[in-house]
Design a protein around this motif. Structure first.
Motif, PDB file in Angstrom:
ATOM      1  N   SER A 274     -11.198  24.046  27.410  1.00  0.00           N
ATOM      2  CA  SER A 274     -10.305  23.404  26.445  1.00  0.00           C
ATOM      3  C   SER A 274      -9.492  24.445  25.685  1.00  0.00           C
ATOM      4  O   SER A 274     -10.027  25.439  25.198  1.00  0.00           O
ATOM      5  N   ASP A 275      -8.191  24.193  25.586  1.00  0.00           N
ATOM      6  CA  ASP A 275      -7.322  25.077  24.805  1.00  0.00           C
ATOM      7  C   ASP A 275      -7.320  24.715  23.324  1.00  0.00           C
ATOM      8  O   ASP A 275      -6.907  25.520  22.494  1.00  0.00           O
ATOM      9  N   TYR A 276      -7.775  23.500  23.026  1.00  0.00           N
ATOM     10  CA  TYR A 276      -7.763  23.044  21.632  1.00  0.00           C
ATOM     11  C   TYR A 276      -9.091  22.375  21.297  1.00  0.00           C
ATOM     12  O   TYR A 276      -9.748  21.782  22.148  1.00  0.00           O
ATOM     13  N   THR A 277      -9.460  22.473  20.020  1.00  0.00           N
ATOM     14  CA  THR A 277     -10.624  21.777  19.513  1.00  0.00           C
ATOM     15  C   THR A 277     -10.250  21.051  18.230  1.00  0.00           C
ATOM     16  O   THR A 277      -9.152  21.245  17.708  1.00  0.00           O
ATOM     17  N   VAL A 278     -11.143  20.205  17.772  1.00  0.00           N
ATOM     18  CA  VAL A 278     -10.907  19.456  16.537  1.00  0.00           C
ATOM     19  C   VAL A 278     -12.173  19.511  15.690  1.00  0.00           C
ATOM     20  O   VAL A 278     -13.264  19.798  16.185  1.00  0.00           O
ATOM     21  N   GLU A 279     -12.000  19.217  14.418  1.00  0.00           N
ATOM     22  CA  GLU A 279     -13.165  19.102  13.553  1.00  0.00           C
ATOM     23  C   GLU A 279     -13.743  17.699  13.752  1.00  0.00           C
ATOM     24  O   GLU A 279     -13.107  16.688  13.442  1.00  0.00           O
ATOM     25  N   ALA A 280     -14.968  17.651  14.277  1.00  0.00           N
ATOM     26  CA  ALA A 280     -15.561  16.366  14.626  1.00  0.00           C
ATOM     27  C   ALA A 280     -15.954  15.589  13.375  1.00  0.00           C
ATOM     28  O   ALA A 280     -16.513  16.129  12.422  1.00  0.00           O
ATOM     29  N   ALA A 281     -15.649  14.297  13.402  1.00  0.00           N
ATOM     30  CA  ALA A 281     -16.067  13.408  12.317  1.00  0.00           C
ATOM     31  C   ALA A 281     -17.575  13.201  12.390  1.00  0.00           C
ATOM     32  O   ALA A 281     -18.145  13.121  13.489  1.00  0.00           O
ATOM     33  N   PRO A 282     -18.264  13.103  11.252  1.00  0.00           N
ATOM     34  CA  PRO A 282     -19.722  12.939  11.271  1.00  0.00           C
ATOM     35  C   PRO A 282     -20.177  11.588  11.801  1.00  0.00           C
ATOM     36  O   PRO A 282     -21.288  11.473  12.327  1.00  0.00           O
ATOM     37  N   GLY A 283     -19.341  10.575  11.687  1.00  0.00           N
ATOM     38  CA  GLY A 283     -19.677   9.250  12.189  1.00  0.00           C
ATOM     39  C   GLY A 283     -18.603   8.742  13.113  1.00  0.00           C
ATOM     40  O   GLY A 283     -17.498   9.294  13.185  1.00  0.00           O
ATOM     41  N   LYS A 284     -18.901   7.649  13.819  1.00  0.00           N
ATOM     42  CA  LYS A 284     -17.933   7.099  14.770  1.00  0.00           C
ATOM     43  C   LYS A 284     -16.691   6.619  14.025  1.00  0.00           C
ATOM     44  O   LYS A 284     -16.772   5.874  13.047  1.00  0.00           O
ATOM     45  N   LEU A 285     -15.523   7.070  14.521  1.00  0.00           N
ATOM     46  CA  LEU A 285     -14.258   6.610  13.949  1.00  0.00           C
ATOM     47  C   LEU A 285     -14.005   5.163  14.359  1.00  0.00           C
ATOM     48  O   LEU A 285     -14.180   4.799  15.527  1.00  0.00           O
ATOM     49  N   ARG A 286     -13.596   4.367  13.417  1.00  0.00           N
ATOM     50  CA  ARG A 286     -13.358   2.957  13.711  1.00  0.00           C
ATOM     51  C   ARG A 286     -12.063   2.776  14.495  1.00  0.00           C
ATOM     52  O   ARG A 286     -11.066   3.471  14.250  1.00  0.00           O
ATOM     53  N   SER A 287     -12.079   1.835  15.421  1.00  0.00           N
ATOM     54  CA  SER A 287     -10.915   1.592  16.262  1.00  0.00           C
ATOM     55  C   SER A 287      -9.965   0.629  15.577  1.00  0.00           C
ATOM     56  O   SER A 287     -10.279   0.033  14.546  1.00  0.00           O
ATOM     57  N   GLY A 288      -8.768   0.494  16.191  1.00  0.00           N
ATOM     58  CA  GLY A 288      -7.822  -0.497  15.721  1.00  0.00           C
ATOM     59  C   GLY A 288      -6.855  -0.008  14.672  1.00  0.00           C
ATOM     60  O   GLY A 288      -6.095  -0.808  14.111  1.00  0.00           O
ATOM     61  N   GLU A 289      -6.853   1.286  14.390  1.00  0.00           N
ATOM     62  CA  GLU A 289      -5.901   1.811  13.407  1.00  0.00           C
ATOM     63  C   GLU A 289      -5.424   3.179  13.874  1.00  0.00           C
ATOM     64  O   GLU A 289      -6.122   3.880  14.615  1.00  0.00           O
ATOM     65  N   PRO A 290      -4.212   3.591  13.482  1.00  0.00           N
ATOM     66  CA  PRO A 290      -3.677   4.883  13.928  1.00  0.00           C
ATOM     67  C   PRO A 290      -4.567   6.039  13.453  1.00  0.00           C
ATOM     68  O   PRO A 290      -5.191   5.977  12.390  1.00  0.00           O
ATOM     69  N   ARG A 291      -4.603   7.109  14.253  1.00  0.00           N
ATOM     70  CA  ARG A 291      -5.343   8.318  13.904  1.00  0.00           C
ATOM     71  C   ARG A 291      -4.470   9.525  14.201  1.00  0.00           C
ATOM     72  O   ARG A 291      -3.693   9.537  15.153  1.00  0.00           O
ATOM     73  N   ARG A 292      -4.634  10.530  13.406  1.00  0.00           N
ATOM     74  CA  ARG A 292      -3.978  11.821  13.675  1.00  0.00           C
ATOM     75  C   ARG A 292      -5.065  12.882  13.777  1.00  0.00           C
ATOM     76  O   ARG A 292      -5.914  12.996  12.881  1.00  0.00           O
ATOM     77  N   LEU A 293      -5.027  13.628  14.867  1.00  0.00           N
ATOM     78  CA  LEU A 293      -5.997  14.701  15.083  1.00  0.00           C
ATOM     79  C   LEU A 293      -5.300  16.045  14.907  1.00  0.00           C
ATOM     80  O   LEU A 293      -4.228  16.281  15.491  1.00  0.00           O
ATOM     81  N   ASP A 294      -5.886  16.899  14.114  1.00  0.00           N
ATOM     82  CA  ASP A 294      -5.372  18.253  13.940  1.00  0.00           C
ATOM     83  C   ASP A 294      -6.030  19.153  14.983  1.00  0.00           C
ATOM     84  O   ASP A 294      -7.232  19.447  14.899  1.00  0.00           O
ATOM     85  N   LEU A 295      -5.249  19.587  15.971  1.00  0.00           N
ATOM     86  CA  LEU A 295      -5.768  20.417  17.056  1.00  0.00           C
ATOM     87  C   LEU A 295      -5.694  21.889  16.674  1.00  0.00           C
ATOM     88  O   LEU A 295      -4.641  22.385  16.264  1.00  0.00           O
ATOM     89  N   GLU A 296      -6.825  22.576  16.839  1.00  0.00           N
ATOM     90  CA  GLU A 296      -6.887  24.001  16.566  1.00  0.00           C
ATOM     91  C   GLU A 296      -7.101  24.751  17.876  1.00  0.00           C
ATOM     92  O   GLU A 296      -7.953  24.354  18.690  1.00  0.00           O
ATOM     93  N   PRO A 297      -6.347  25.813  18.128  1.00  0.00           N
ATOM     94  CA  PRO A 297      -6.538  26.538  19.394  1.00  0.00           C
ATOM     95  C   PRO A 297      -7.921  27.183  19.468  1.00  0.00           C
ATOM     96  O   PRO A 297      -8.448  27.673  18.473  1.00  0.00           O
ATOM     97  N   THR A 298      -8.499  27.145  20.669  1.00  0.00           N
ATOM     98  CA  THR A 298      -9.781  27.809  20.899  1.00  0.00           C
ATOM     99  C   THR A 298      -9.531  29.266  21.306  1.00  0.00           C
ATOM    100  O   THR A 298      -8.499  29.583  21.912  1.00  0.00           O
ATOM    101  N   PRO A 299     -10.466  30.172  21.000  1.00  0.00           N
ATOM    102  CA  PRO A 299     -10.314  31.561  21.449  1.00  0.00           C
ATOM    103  C   PRO A 299     -10.273  31.632  22.980  1.00  0.00           C
ATOM    104  O   PRO A 299     -10.936  30.856  23.671  1.00  0.00           O
ATOM    105  N   LYS A 300      -9.484  32.559  23.497  1.00  0.00           N
ATOM    106  CA  LYS A 300      -9.375  32.740  24.940  1.00  0.00           C
ATOM    107  C   LYS A 300     -10.640  33.440  25.458  1.00  0.00           C
ATOM    108  O   LYS A 300     -10.951  34.560  25.053  1.00  0.00           O
ATOM    109  N   LEU A 301     -11.345  32.765  26.348  1.00  0.00           N
ATOM    110  CA  LEU A 301     -12.604  33.296  26.863  1.00  0.00           C
ATOM    111  C   LEU A 301     -12.421  34.671  27.510  1.00  0.00           C
ATOM    112  O   LEU A 301     -13.161  35.619  27.206  1.00  0.00           O
ATOM    113  N   LEU A 302     -11.448  34.780  28.402  1.00  0.00           N
ATOM    114  CA  LEU A 302     -11.307  36.025  29.153  1.00  0.00           C
ATOM    115  C   LEU A 302     -10.908  37.192  28.260  1.00  0.00           C
ATOM    116  O   LEU A 302     -11.303  38.335  28.515  1.00  0.00           O
ATOM    117  N   ASP A 303     -10.137  36.921  27.215  1.00  0.00           N
ATOM    118  CA  ASP A 303      -9.798  37.993  26.283  1.00  0.00           C
ATOM    119  C   ASP A 303     -11.053  38.518  25.594  1.00  0.00           C
ATOM    120  O   ASP A 303     -11.225  39.734  25.424  1.00  0.00           O
TER     121      ASP A 303
END
Length: 390
Positions: A274-303
């Motif tokens: 994965s090139d991006y990760t997110v801060e996981a919510a502690p509980g299940k996010l409820r469906s049926g409403e818009p969500r915005r996820l803030d994607l953070e780049p993951t460190p490059k493994l090979l580097d």
């Protein structure tokens, strides 16, 4: 995997002999030619005609004036390997004691004397497999260079190993060990980043290519650590991970650092991390409403690996979606130059999940196109790695 290999298939009197027809078909699907040899006890479980049907050759059921054991397994014999599958406790004990009173054990005695590789696949009830004499016989025969394929211990039985494990053992016995004495770390499959306790962000990678590379390195004699997204395998020490962070930690631990005597001799990075990760919510996010996820780049493994291991040979994989060879080559060269890879395999993303693939090998000097099965790609990558380490 077994193209051009001649397999003498010895069948002894375990109930697992009923699996031999499909095993013979699988050996042939992998490119081998197969000739059957049966004990009298095996003939009481499966008819020689069934083995003849599966191999399309006559079956040896007795040793005659044709000296079939020498014809098959002598120094100038037909077989490249003798595969005894299934092998009963009786047959294993006889092989260990050079008792050759069945066509199968006579072939085994001949093969061992002639230097023909032998692979033995035990199948019996578990108490028989645990008998000290049987275990001593296995140890003795292994000390002669015979390869045993471990049974599956289930329901009080030491059941015959799966076809894939048997094919791998036959391939390992008949392939030059150009990676002998090396420790190769291979990554495979997709990683997944948790959004909440239920949902993840992931990708379409199946892991088939990476696992094919790991298997091919094992066949060539390497000790393989496979870090991937799913379960145990028969050809490597497997480490299961989920996230990019877990993959990074597992790879760095397996590879070692700098002058680590227990570290790896090479890394093949075929996983789709994965090139991006997110801060996981502690509980299940409820469906049926818009969500915005803030994607953070993951460190490059090979580097990270290169920073800690400046001299480690690394094979990279680079996937592109354009289908344009020039774009694939440019992307692969960018990775090669940034990480100082021995070579990079450029993938066309359109083949994700398929059994066949189309790739470009991009090394320091040239570009070589490859099309074929992912099993064949694994063999080609392992061969190139062996040349790099030579």
């Amino acid at each position: 995997m077994l193209e051009g290999v001649n397999v003498a298939l010895g069948v002894s009197g375990s109930i697992a002999a009923v699996t031999v027809v499909e095993l013979a078909h699988e050996l042939r699907r992998q490119g081998a030619s197969v000739r059957g040899v049966m004990t009298d006890s095996a003939r009481g479980i499966i008819h020689p005609w069934a083995v003849e049907f599966a191999t399309e050759t006559d079956v040896v059921t007795e040793i005659t004036g044709r000296v079939e054991h020498v014809e098959l397994c002598g120094r100038e014999g037909w077989a490249d390997v003798l595969l005894v599958a299934p092998a009963t406790a009786n047959t294993v004990g006889k092989i260990a004691s050079a008792v050759d009173d069945t066509p199968v054990t006579t072939c085994a005695t001949t093969a061992l004397g002639a230097g023909v590789p032998v692979v033995v696949v035990p199948a019996m009830h578990e108490p028989m497999y645990d008998h000290p004499g049987v275990l001593d016989a296995i140890d003795r025969v292994e000390s002669w260079g015979v390869e045993f394929v471990d049974p599956r211990i289930e329901e009080g039985k030491a059941k015959i190993a799966g076809e894939a494990a048997i094919v791998t053992a036959v391939a390992r016995a008949t392939t030059e060990h150009t990676l002998a004495g090396t420790h190769v770390v291979v990554t495979a499959g997709a990683t997944a980043e948790a959004i909440d306790p239920v949902r993840v962000l992931t990708n379409r990678a199946s892991g088939k290519t990476g696992r094919a590379v790991a298997r091919a390195c094992h066949v060539r004699g390497a000790d393989v650590t496979l870090i991937h997204d799913g379960g145990d395998v028969h050809y490597a020490d497997a480490v299961s991970v989920e996230s990019a962070a877990e993959m990074r930690d597992a790879v760095l631990a397996a590879v070692g650092g700098g002058d680590d005597a227990n570290g790896a001799d090479a890394l093949v990075s075929a996983a789709a991390i994965s090139d991006y990760t997110v801060e996981a919510a502690p509980g299940k996010l409820r469906s049926g409403e818009p969500r915005r996820l803030d994607l953070e780049p993951t460190p490059k493994l090979l580097d990270g690996v290169r920073e800690e291991n400046p001299e480690l040979p690394i094979v990279g994989f680079k996937t592109e979606t354009s289908g344009d060879d020039d774009a694939m080559i440019d992307a692969a060269r960018g990775l090669r130059d940034r990480v100082d890879c021995a070579f990079v395999v450029a993938n066309d993303a359109s083949v994700m999940g398929d059994d066949d693939t189309r790739t470009l090998f991009v090394d320091r000097d040239d570009v070589v196109a490859f099309s074929g099965s992912k099993t064949a790609l694994g063999s080609e990558a392992a061969a190139r790695l062996a040349a790099e380490l030579d």
